[in-house]
Scaffold this active site. Structure first.
Site, PDB file in Angstrom:
ATOM      1  N   ARG A  11      34.533  75.769 -48.057  1.00 50.30           N
ATOM      2  CA  ARG A  11      34.290  76.862 -48.989  1.00 50.30           C
ATOM      3  C   ARG A  11      32.796  76.984 -49.252  1.00 50.30           C
ATOM      4  O   ARG A  11      32.036  76.030 -49.137  1.00 50.30           O
ATOM      5  CB  ARG A  11      35.048  76.656 -50.300  1.00 50.30           C
ATOM      6  CG  ARG A  11      34.538  75.492 -51.156  1.00 50.30           C
ATOM      7  CD  ARG A  11      33.554  75.930 -52.223  1.00 50.30           C
ATOM      8  NE  ARG A  11      32.960  74.787 -52.917  1.00 50.30           N
ATOM      9  CZ  ARG A  11      31.820  74.230 -52.571  1.00 50.30           C
ATOM     10  NH1 ARG A  11      31.149  74.677 -51.523  1.00 50.30           N
ATOM     11  NH2 ARG A  11      31.334  73.213 -53.258  1.00 50.30           N
ATOM     12  N   HIS A  18      28.852  73.796 -61.415  1.00 50.47           N
ATOM     13  CA  HIS A  18      28.881  72.872 -62.560  1.00 50.47           C
ATOM     14  C   HIS A  18      29.511  73.511 -63.783  1.00 50.47           C
ATOM     15  O   HIS A  18      29.150  73.210 -64.917  1.00 50.47           O
ATOM     16  CB  HIS A  18      27.481  72.324 -62.852  1.00 50.47           C
ATOM     17  CG  HIS A  18      26.957  71.471 -61.755  1.00 50.47           C
ATOM     18  ND1 HIS A  18      27.437  70.206 -61.506  1.00 50.47           N
ATOM     19  CD2 HIS A  18      26.010  71.717 -60.810  1.00 50.47           C
ATOM     20  CE1 HIS A  18      26.805  69.690 -60.454  1.00 50.47           C
ATOM     21  NE2 HIS A  18      25.948  70.593 -60.015  1.00 50.47           N
ATOM     22  N   ASP A  20      33.135  73.936 -63.340  1.00 52.47           N
ATOM     23  CA  ASP A  20      34.539  73.529 -63.189  1.00 52.47           C
ATOM     24  C   ASP A  20      34.879  72.305 -64.029  1.00 52.47           C
ATOM     25  O   ASP A  20      35.968  72.229 -64.604  1.00 52.47           O
ATOM     26  CB  ASP A  20      34.903  73.322 -61.722  1.00 52.47           C
ATOM     27  CG  ASP A  20      34.099  72.245 -61.019  1.00 52.47           C
ATOM     28  OD1 ASP A  20      32.987  71.913 -61.498  1.00 52.47           O
ATOM     29  OD2 ASP A  20      34.562  71.730 -59.985  1.00 52.47           O
ATOM     30  N   GLY A 103      27.325  70.668 -48.362  1.00 55.28           N
ATOM     31  CA  GLY A 103      27.749  71.339 -49.582  1.00 55.28           C
ATOM     32  C   GLY A 103      28.781  72.412 -49.342  1.00 55.28           C
ATOM     33  O   GLY A 103      28.965  73.303 -50.177  1.00 55.28           O
ATOM     34  N   SER A 105      32.035  71.608 -48.690  1.00 51.59           N
ATOM     35  CA  SER A 105      33.322  70.981 -49.004  1.00 51.59           C
ATOM     36  C   SER A 105      34.047  70.434 -47.792  1.00 51.59           C
ATOM     37  O   SER A 105      35.274  70.559 -47.673  1.00 51.59           O
ATOM     38  CB  SER A 105      34.236  71.956 -49.766  1.00 51.59           C
ATOM     39  OG  SER A 105      33.683  72.289 -51.003  1.00 51.59           O
ATOM     40  N   SER A 106      33.320  69.785 -46.901  1.00 50.04           N
ATOM     41  CA  SER A 106      33.974  69.157 -45.757  1.00 50.04           C
ATOM     42  C   SER A 106      34.905  68.039 -46.207  1.00 50.04           C
ATOM     43  O   SER A 106      35.972  67.828 -45.606  1.00 50.04           O
ATOM     44  CB  SER A 106      32.935  68.626 -44.775  1.00 50.04           C
ATOM     45  OG  SER A 106      32.065  67.689 -45.395  1.00 50.04           O
ATOM     46  N   ASP A 148      36.564  72.566 -55.337  1.00 49.93           N
ATOM     47  CA  ASP A 148      36.602  72.508 -53.876  1.00 49.93           C
ATOM     48  C   ASP A 148      38.033  72.479 -53.347  1.00 49.93           C
ATOM     49  O   ASP A 148      38.391  73.206 -52.415  1.00 49.93           O
ATOM     50  CB  ASP A 148      35.845  71.275 -53.378  1.00 49.93           C
ATOM     51  CG  ASP A 148      34.373  71.314 -53.730  1.00 49.93           C
ATOM     52  OD1 ASP A 148      33.896  72.364 -54.206  1.00 49.93           O
ATOM     53  OD2 ASP A 148      33.694  70.285 -53.546  1.00 49.93           O
ATOM     54  N   TYR A 197      25.221  63.488 -60.358  1.00 47.56           N
ATOM     55  CA  TYR A 197      26.369  64.306 -60.745  1.00 47.56           C
ATOM     56  C   TYR A 197      27.087  63.718 -61.959  1.00 47.56           C
ATOM     57  O   TYR A 197      27.363  64.425 -62.938  1.00 47.56           O
ATOM     58  CB  TYR A 197      27.335  64.432 -59.569  1.00 47.56           C
ATOM     59  CG  TYR A 197      28.529  65.335 -59.828  1.00 47.56           C
ATOM     60  CD1 TYR A 197      28.559  66.628 -59.330  1.00 47.56           C
ATOM     61  CD2 TYR A 197      29.628  64.887 -60.564  1.00 47.56           C
ATOM     62  CE1 TYR A 197      29.653  67.466 -59.557  1.00 47.56           C
ATOM     63  CE2 TYR A 197      30.717  65.710 -60.798  1.00 47.56           C
ATOM     64  CZ  TYR A 197      30.725  66.990 -60.294  1.00 47.56           C
ATOM     65  OH  TYR A 197      31.803  67.804 -60.534  1.00 47.56           O
TER      66      TYR A 197
END
Length: 346
Positions: A11, A18, A20, A103, A105-106, A148, A197
């Protein structure tokens, strides 16, 4: 023995970073690129090889400490197994056309594809996303939100998703055909594990403890915070939530100039108030912003490296990935029986 193929998309988050983990709103878009798991449901362990990472992910079904496994990518597989508790293992391979550590979302795509391949229900996108969110938290130690994973399980082709992270609802938002969305790597690999994070999330929680839920806080509430760091963190979340809603209206109206301004404002907020950008990411944003035909640019994927996303006129950029809005994760199962393999309806 079942033969299974499962796919989950990556995605790009167009705006709403930041938010969610404070039950706010986001506007991600599932991609046509993603992660595919193919294999046979067999045995008492999961054994997977990847075309994008070295080593064998060999995980027993009774795994209890996913974060301790090697190679590192096996931890995400193990997190899924620990949460899902499958009764049968899987032997197969992982393929991906989605860049890792960018970034996009792998890791979430891997988790969702593995979960589906191991038999997780594919008709409950929120439940599946919750399982995979917990799997990522166990694997990485990062207290990530659900953005994600929910993007991967709920994507709608041709649309972005307005995600309400408190209600866990998604509303498809059409992406205009004459708008290109381009993702460009900053050249700085990104991982949330080991980043700030968790610290940022704690700061947001402290701000909420003082002024109430940031989801419903006002600018006046934020201004009342006497701690300047907490005030900056809360200001980002409160203004970012507003930007998400205004961006949805800009999409619906086809107002690309307004959309571009919102992306620019979002990046400045992430850089200055949330302090999760890097000099290299900022340089990529500034370089692309001055390119003719580019309406707006921002970092994407949580920060601390990785990619930036630009909304542009068609053909404005000749670098990066021109990404298309894709659909949700899916799984196909071929069941071997007396008359040979057959595809099981899903």
């Amino acid at each position: 023995m079942d033969e299974v193929t499962a796919f989950a998309p990556g995605r790009v988050n167009l705006i709403g970073d930041h938010t969610d983990h404070t039950d706010g709103w986001c506007l991600p878009m599932a991609l046509t690129m993603g992660v595919t798991v193919r294999g046979d449901r067999v045995g008492g362990a999961v054994a997977l090889r990847s075309d994008a990472a070295d080593g064998l992910a060999l995980v027993p079904l009774d795994v209890t400490e996913p974060a301790e496994l090697e190679p590192a990518w096996a931890r995400y597989v193990a997190g899924v197994i620990a949460e899902l508790c499958p009764s049968v293992g899987l032997r197969g391979e992982v393929t991906a056309d989605l860049p890792a550590d960018a970034g996009l979302s792998s890791s979430a795509a891997l988790e969702v594809a593995v979960a589906l391949a191991l038999g997780a229900a594919d008709d409950d996108p929120v439940g599946l996303a919750r399982i995979c969110q917990r799997a990522e938290q166990r694997a990485s130690g990062v207290p990530c939100g659900i953005l994600d994973q929910l993007s991967a399980t709920s994507g709608v082709a041709g649309h972005a998703l307005l995600v309400d992270c408190a209600e866990l609802t998604t509303t498809p938002i059409p992406v205009p055909d004459d708008l290109e969305i381009v993702v460009v790597h900053s050249g700085e690999h990104r991982t949330l594990a080991g980043s700030a994070y968790a610290e940022r999330r704690r700061e947001c929680e402290e701000a909420q403890a003082r002024i109430g839920p940031l989801r419903s806080a006002t600018p006046a509430d934020v201004a009342a915070l006497d701690d300047p760091v907490l005030r900056r963190r809360a200001r980002h979340v409160v203004t970012e939530n507003r930007r998400v809603h205004v961006a949805v209206e800009a999409f619906r109206a086809g107002d690309v100039d307004a959309l571009g301004e919102l992306l620019d404002d979002s990046h400045r907020s992430l850089r200055d108030d949330f302090e999760c950008s890097t000099p290299r990411v900022d340089a990529a944003v500034e370089r692309l912003r001055t390119t003719p035909g580019v309406h707006g640019v921002r970092m994407t994927g949580g920060g601390w490296g990785g990619c930036v996303v630009a909304v542009t006129e068609p053909g404005a950029l000749d670098e990066g990935w021109r990404v298309e809005p894709g659909g949700a994760a899916w799984v196909s199962v071929r069941e071997a029986g007396p008359s040979g393999p057959r595809t099981r309806p899903r």
